[in-house]
Scaffold this motif. Sequence first.
Motif, PDB file in Angstrom:
ATOM      1  N   TYR B  35       0.861  -1.162   0.000  1.00  0.00           N
ATOM      2  CA  TYR B  35       0.000   0.000   0.000  1.00  0.00           C
ATOM      3  C   TYR B  35       0.909   1.227   0.000  1.00  0.00           C
ATOM      4  N   ILE B  39      -0.088  10.493   5.058  1.00  0.00           N
ATOM      5  CA  ILE B  39      -0.362  10.794   6.455  1.00  0.00           C
ATOM      6  C   ILE B  39       0.048  12.245   6.677  1.00  0.00           C
ATOM      7  N   TRP B  49      -4.068   9.815   9.434  1.00  0.00           N
ATOM      8  CA  TRP B  49      -4.046   9.060   8.188  1.00  0.00           C
ATOM      9  C   TRP B  49      -5.029   9.659   7.191  1.00  0.00           C
ATOM     10  N   ASN B  52      -4.846   5.412   1.596  1.00  0.00           N
ATOM     11  CA  ASN B  52      -3.891   4.493   0.976  1.00  0.00           C
ATOM     12  C   ASN B  52      -4.342   4.182  -0.435  1.00  0.00           C
ATOM     13  N   PHE B  60      -8.374   3.625  -0.412  1.00  0.00           N
ATOM     14  CA  PHE B  60      -9.013   3.645   0.898  1.00  0.00           C
ATOM     15  C   PHE B  60      -8.792   5.044   1.459  1.00  0.00           C
ATOM     16  N   PRO B  63     -12.760   8.745   6.136  1.00  0.00           N
ATOM     17  CA  PRO B  63     -14.081   9.361   5.914  1.00  0.00           C
ATOM     18  C   PRO B  63     -14.126  10.843   6.252  1.00  0.00           C
ATOM     19  N   HIS B  96       3.182  13.616   4.798  1.00  0.00           N
ATOM     20  CA  HIS B  96       4.153  12.540   4.572  1.00  0.00           C
ATOM     21  C   HIS B  96       3.551  11.498   3.638  1.00  0.00           C
ATOM     22  N   ARG B 100       3.424   0.801   2.997  1.00  0.00           N
ATOM     23  CA  ARG B 100       2.989  -0.206   3.956  1.00  0.00           C
ATOM     24  C   ARG B 100       2.896  -1.562   3.263  1.00  0.00           C
ATOM     25  N   GLY B 105      -0.579  -8.675   6.584  1.00  0.00           N
ATOM     26  CA  GLY B 105      -1.621  -7.800   7.100  1.00  0.00           C
ATOM     27  C   GLY B 105      -1.215  -7.076   8.353  1.00  0.00           C
ATOM     28  N   SER B 108       3.195  -2.507   9.068  1.00  0.00           N
ATOM     29  CA  SER B 108       2.696  -1.145   9.026  1.00  0.00           C
ATOM     30  C   SER B 108       3.633  -0.270   8.201  1.00  0.00           C
ATOM     31  N   PHE B 109       3.526   1.038   8.338  1.00  0.00           N
ATOM     32  CA  PHE B 109       4.254   1.971   7.467  1.00  0.00           C
ATOM     33  C   PHE B 109       5.745   1.923   7.784  1.00  0.00           C
TER      34      PHE B 109
END
Lengths: 107, 122
Positions: B35, B39, B49, B52, B60, B63, B96, B100, B105, B108-109
Amino acid sequence: DIQLTQSPSFLSASVGDKVTITCRARQGVGSFLAWYQQKPGKAPKLLIYGASTLQSGAPSRFSGSGSGTEFTLTISSLQTEDFATYYCQQQNSYPITFGPGTKVDIK
Amino acid sequence: QPQLQESGPGLVKPSETLSLSCNVSGGSIDSGSYYWGWIRQPPGKALEWIGNIYYSGKTFYNPSLKSRVTISLDTSKNRFSLRVTSVSVADTAVYHCARRPSFSGYESFDYWGQGILVTVSS
């Protein structure tokens, strides 16, 4: 959104101290939690992912534990270069969220 | 090791569109299982965030920003981009870009750009 809280917000410690930072999630996030270190004017640096897996290159004095809603980051023996702000972050569900940060300062 | 570098204007007027790019070197953005994210961090505040994009192009978004944000890939230039429309002073932040991995799963970043300060002001 899954809200993350961190305690303490500010921590004053000495070189050689053992330091523990707690991150709590409003809802369970399994083990999908990471910890970052950020120094002023720099990008965050990944320390721990999957709640307890040490990122390649991160010093072994950093360790993480926990699952579900409560997590801890432990620095076994604080070094000069560890004075920074630490953030937790969850990616169990979107939106990805970060905690408010814990600033570790020199005592 | 991949390197990420943000670029774009440091000053944007209110109500206009913020456009940033993240140039990636040391790896291909469409090589799979990564991904690519954005951020941001308002001065003195915590990380937020934005969104992605998967190597396949699936996006993604947060919201809280979704209606104003678009993230896209440019594989020909090995970079990905961020657009935020109708900006206000609340969008002033260091932005930034980051990578990821998505093998298990849990990753992380792991690689970040140095960040670019974008100020919204007339």
